[in-house]
Write a protein that holds these residues in place. Sequence first.
Motif, short mmCIF file in Angstrom:
data_model
loop_
_atom_site.label_atom_id
_atom_site.label_comp_id
_atom_site.label_asym_id
_atom_site.label_seq_id
_atom_site.Cartn_x
_atom_site.Cartn_y
_atom_site.Cartn_z
N LEU A 152 0.87 -1.22 -0.01
CA LEU A 152 -0.16 -0.09 -0.06
C LEU A 152 0.99 1.24 0.01
O LEU A 152 0.64 2.25 -0.76
CB LEU A 152 -0.83 0.01 1.10
N GLU A 153 1.97 1.42 0.90
CA GLU A 153 2.96 2.22 1.02
C GLU A 153 3.59 2.67 -0.59
O GLU A 153 3.45 3.80 -1.05
CB GLU A 153 4.11 2.16 1.77
N VAL A 154 4.02 1.56 -1.33
CA VAL A 154 4.38 1.71 -2.57
C VAL A 154 3.45 2.21 -3.59
O VAL A 154 3.55 3.19 -4.52
CB VAL A 154 5.08 0.44 -2.97
N THR A 177 13.38 -3.69 -5.05
CA THR A 177 12.16 -4.25 -4.12
C THR A 177 10.94 -3.48 -4.28
O THR A 177 9.82 -4.21 -4.40
CB THR A 177 12.71 -4.06 -2.73
N VAL A 178 11.08 -2.36 -4.70
CA VAL A 178 9.86 -1.60 -5.26
C VAL A 178 9.21 -2.21 -6.56
O VAL A 178 7.99 -2.35 -6.58
CB VAL A 178 10.05 0.06 -5.66
N LEU A 182 5.36 -3.83 -6.77
CA LEU A 182 4.45 -3.61 -7.59
C LEU A 182 3.85 -4.60 -8.54
O LEU A 182 2.70 -4.99 -8.77
CB LEU A 182 5.06 -2.52 -8.58
N LEU A 183 4.85 -5.64 -8.76
CA LEU A 183 4.51 -6.85 -9.60
C LEU A 183 3.28 -7.65 -8.60
O LEU A 183 2.41 -8.28 -9.10
CB LEU A 183 5.60 -7.85 -9.69
N SER A 192 -2.19 -5.16 -15.39
CA SER A 192 -0.84 -5.33 -15.79
C SER A 192 0.00 -3.95 -16.01
O SER A 192 1.16 -4.18 -16.35
CB SER A 192 -1.23 -5.74 -17.47
N ASP A 193 -0.46 -2.93 -15.32
CA ASP A 193 0.43 -1.77 -15.45
C ASP A 193 0.19 -1.02 -14.16
O ASP A 193 -0.78 -1.00 -13.44
CB ASP A 193 0.47 -1.13 -16.66
#
Length: 210
Positions: A152-154, A177-178, A182-183, A192-193
Amino acid sequence: MIRLLIADDHPIVRDGLSGMFAAEPEFEVVGQAGDGAEAIRLAEALRPDVILMDLQMPGMNGLDAISALAERGVRSRVLVLTTYDTDGYVVPAIEAGATGYLLKDAPRDELLRAVRSAAEGRPVLSPSVADTLMNHVRAPRAPELLLSPRELEVLQLVASGNTNREAARHLFISEATVKTHLLNVYAKLDVSDRAAAVAEAYNRGLLKPS
């Protein structure tokens, strides 16, 4: 011989665990780390069989370290050893790739058995952690629990217009790691994005307009 790396920010905990395993002929403690970043460096250099990983550490925490180890292809098994047994900690750790999850009040014999099992690739959960996972699976999930706190932070930083590099700098984690977070977000939201992830998160109430 099972080669161990111990990652914990408290020197007295690291020393206590090292002494316990050193007394057993089948174990060898090859290194100690005080945070997640150091654990990654030592794991890549030493290639231990098992990493005993605390979750709450300064700088890079244990959860991000587990994700980063998986990204880098480090084949060491990670056995989480912590004081936290809520699903906010347990589920993300298992999803990130931890082989097992034990609490620090585990008896000595249980910890020794757990490390042996982890070295063989067999999953290990303390009873309370197993209960937490069962309850997590059975209980209806509120929208905000779909993503881990770090995911959620990312996503919030991405929604605010930050690049992966800027998000990494804000959170004191690596850009890789980010990308992994996201993946995971894309998979959980079935998108997908980045743009679709942000839009879907607003639709589901995971993100709130500022």
